[in-house]
Design a protein around this motif. Structure first.
Motif, PDB file in Angstrom:
ATOM      1  N   HIS A   1       0.842  -1.203   0.000  1.00 35.38           N
ATOM      2  CA  HIS A   1       0.000   0.000   0.000  1.00 35.38           C
ATOM      3  C   HIS A   1       0.877   1.253   0.000  1.00 35.38           C
ATOM      4  N   GLY A   2       2.084   1.091  -0.496  1.00 37.17           N
ATOM      5  CA  GLY A   2       3.096   2.143  -0.461  1.00 37.17           C
ATOM      6  C   GLY A   2       4.339   1.551   0.184  1.00 37.17           C
ATOM      7  N   LEU A   3       5.385   1.367  -0.576  1.00 34.86           N
ATOM      8  CA  LEU A   3       6.551   0.634  -0.097  1.00 34.86           C
ATOM      9  C   LEU A   3       7.219   1.368   1.065  1.00 34.86           C
ATOM     10  N   GLU A   4       7.411   0.651   2.172  1.00 33.57           N
ATOM     11  CA  GLU A   4       7.967   1.244   3.384  1.00 33.57           C
ATOM     12  C   GLU A   4       9.371   1.800   3.179  1.00 33.57           C
TER      13      GLU A   4
ATOM     14  N   TRP B   1      13.367  -5.135   7.016  1.00 38.27           N
ATOM     15  CA  TRP B   1      13.776  -6.519   6.766  1.00 38.27           C
ATOM     16  C   TRP B   1      12.542  -7.405   6.605  1.00 38.27           C
ATOM     17  N   GLU B   2      11.533  -7.202   7.447  1.00 40.82           N
ATOM     18  CA  GLU B   2      10.295  -7.978   7.335  1.00 40.82           C
ATOM     19  C   GLU B   2       9.630  -7.755   5.975  1.00 40.82           C
ATOM     20  N   VAL B   3       9.528  -6.495   5.582  1.00 41.81           N
ATOM     21  CA  VAL B   3       8.889  -6.163   4.312  1.00 41.81           C
ATOM     22  C   VAL B   3       9.625  -6.812   3.150  1.00 41.81           C
ATOM     23  N   ALA B   4      10.948  -6.691   3.142  1.00 38.45           N
ATOM     24  CA  ALA B   4      11.731  -7.282   2.062  1.00 38.45           C
ATOM     25  C   ALA B   4      11.535  -8.791   1.999  1.00 38.45           C
TER      26      ALA B   4
ATOM     27  N   TYR C   1      12.294  -0.186  -7.431  1.00 41.71           N
ATOM     28  CA  TYR C   1      13.085  -0.264  -6.196  1.00 41.71           C
ATOM     29  C   TYR C   1      13.123  -1.705  -5.697  1.00 41.71           C
ATOM     30  N   ALA C   2      11.947  -2.358  -5.710  1.00 41.23           N
ATOM     31  CA  ALA C   2      11.872  -3.738  -5.226  1.00 41.23           C
ATOM     32  C   ALA C   2      12.755  -4.668  -6.057  1.00 41.23           C
ATOM     33  N   VAL C   3      12.737  -4.493  -7.359  1.00 38.89           N
ATOM     34  CA  VAL C   3      13.525  -5.352  -8.241  1.00 38.89           C
ATOM     35  C   VAL C   3      15.020  -5.052  -8.111  1.00 38.89           C
TER      36      VAL C   3
ATOM     37  N   ILE D   1      13.888  -8.615  -5.835  1.00 36.90           N
ATOM     38  CA  ILE D   1      12.614  -9.274  -6.122  1.00 36.90           C
ATOM     39  C   ILE D   1      12.574  -9.623  -7.604  1.00 36.90           C
ATOM     40  N   LYS D   2      12.179 -10.843  -7.940  1.00 40.21           N
ATOM     41  CA  LYS D   2      12.128 -11.266  -9.341  1.00 40.21           C
ATOM     42  C   LYS D   2      11.090 -10.439 -10.100  1.00 40.21           C
ATOM     43  N   ARG D   3      11.533  -9.836 -11.177  1.00 43.28           N
ATOM     44  CA  ARG D   3      10.654  -8.938 -11.929  1.00 43.28           C
ATOM     45  C   ARG D   3       9.399  -9.649 -12.442  1.00 43.28           C
TER      46      ARG D   3
END
Length: 388
Positions: A103-106, A138-141, A160-162, A167-169
């Motif tokens: 809901h919005g990356l921490e 760390w939990e979110v990741a 950012y996540a990738v 995180i696998k695209r």
């Protein structure tokens, strides 16, 4: 399908992420799916919100381990299901599809906060550094890495996540939030305003630094002093009117309205008579109140951060300004209040944009992704069994 939606908040329809979760669940039910929820409401009531935040992943894991009814989909907000994903029998075929929904990356919020710390406007306590700036990230990741599918609100968060969280695209998808049917198709008046006409600006949301009050309020204070026809409203501040008024010059306080709390279904009424929506946030996953205000015929002025720039085309359906910049906000407001035809044009275009964000469309999109994820999971399971 049987779908479990989890959120690390109380399920309040008048708040951002919980309200979005409830709206999504209602749309799923309309499509014939069974929907279950797990939230802070399931935890012991005597625990504080901070304690609930810390222990929520463990209570959720326990809840899932005791379920007697098989679940097809677990759609969990970031950080909720990381522990369950690690301890459960993940390779079993009857394991639900695990979706992590942001809901919005921490991490984006964290970086915006650190910038404020560097300027001296905010203080980073040891508690923040240990939990919100440390363990929580760390939990979110881990919840993102352990999911079968990852739903993010905007492209900046996805990249950012990738790039930064590995995180696998191929398992990431842009899935936005929406607005309820009561906000769609509303009628509003956009006749051109003559120069001396009253202009009303509204800021909706918590009166906190992350929402940009350190930059929006000085800009509004300047505008109110220069233009006597301008009025300002703050809705849903979560604080007393006195706290807001003390940040404005005494001479203009009578033109500053503050409503600390409101019910979401009353927002269209509260926005009547306003023409401009200000959103000076330092970070924003999407901006539900931005869309709701646009659906009520308001022109948005928002910072050029991840969420708003997904919605606003600068100069077409609103204005984008740099974050951390009071002068840019002043100039944007001046541009609109001194050019009534331009204001009308942007209001019309903003209204049209908002009509594309129905929860029905978003629910259908999510269900399609669920089905694709389940099919892929089944294919991998069959392949593994064949090879063994």
């Amino acid at each position: 399908m049987k779908i479990l939606l989890t959120i690390h908040h109380h399920l309040d329809p008048n708040t951002g992420a919980p309200g979005a979760t409830l709206q999504l669940g209602q749309e799923y039910q309309k499509l014939g799916h069974q929907v279950f929820y797990y939230s802070f409401d399931h935890l012991p009531h005597y625990l504080s919100g901070k304690i609930k935040s810390v222990i929520f992943p463990y209570f959720l894991a326990h809840y899932l381990s005791k379920l007697s009814t098989p679940i097809d989909i677990i759609d969990a907000s970031t950080g909720d299901a990381w522990f369950w994903g690690k301890v459960s029998s993940y390779q079993h075929n009857n394991h639900p599809l695990l979706v992590t929904r942001s809901h919005g990356l921490e991490h984006t919020v964290h970086h915006a906060f650190l910038k404020e710390v560097q300027t001296g406007r905010q203080h980073s306590s040891w508690k923040y550094r240990f939990y919100h700036g440390g363990f929580r990230l760390w939990e979110v990741a881990n919840s993102l890495r352990g999911a079968d599918l990852v739903f993010l609100l905007n492209h900046d968060d996805l990249e950012y996540a990738v790039t930064n969280l590995s995180i696998k695209r191929e398992k990431t998808h842009i899935v936005t939030n929406g607005i309820s049917e009561s906000f769609l198709g509303l009628k509003f008046e956009t006749s051109p305003l003559s120069s001396p006409s009253k202009i009303s600006i509204v800021q909706v949301g918590s009166y906190i630094p992350r929402k940009g009050i350190n930059y929006g309020v000085p800009a509004l204070n300047t505008i109110l002093k220069r233009y006597p026809q301008v009025q300002v409203s703050f809705l849903g501040t979560g604080c007393s009117p006195a706290q807001v008024h003390q940040d404005f010059d005494e001479a203009v306080r009578d033109r500053v309205q503050v409503i600390p709390h409101y019910s979401n279904d009353t927002l269209p009424t509260l926005l009547q008579g306003h023409q401009i929506k200000l959103l000076p946030s330092l970070s924003e996953g999407l901006g539900l109140v931005l869309l709701e205000a646009m659906a009520c015929g308001l022109t948005p002025i928002a910072t050029n951060v991840s969420g708003p720039k997904e919605i606003i085309r600068d100069g077409e359906n609103g204005l984008l300004v740099p974050p951390y910049d009071s002068h840019a906000i002043i100039n944007a407001i001046k541009q609109l209040i001194t050019d009534s035809s331009y204001l009308k044009q942007l209001r019309d275009n903003a209204y049209a944009t908002a009509q594309n964000y129905s929860w029905s469309r978003i629910a259908h999109h999510s269900i399609t992704l669920y089905k694709q994820g389940l099919a892929k999971k089944q294919k991998i399971y069959n392949s593994n069994n064949y090879n063994t």
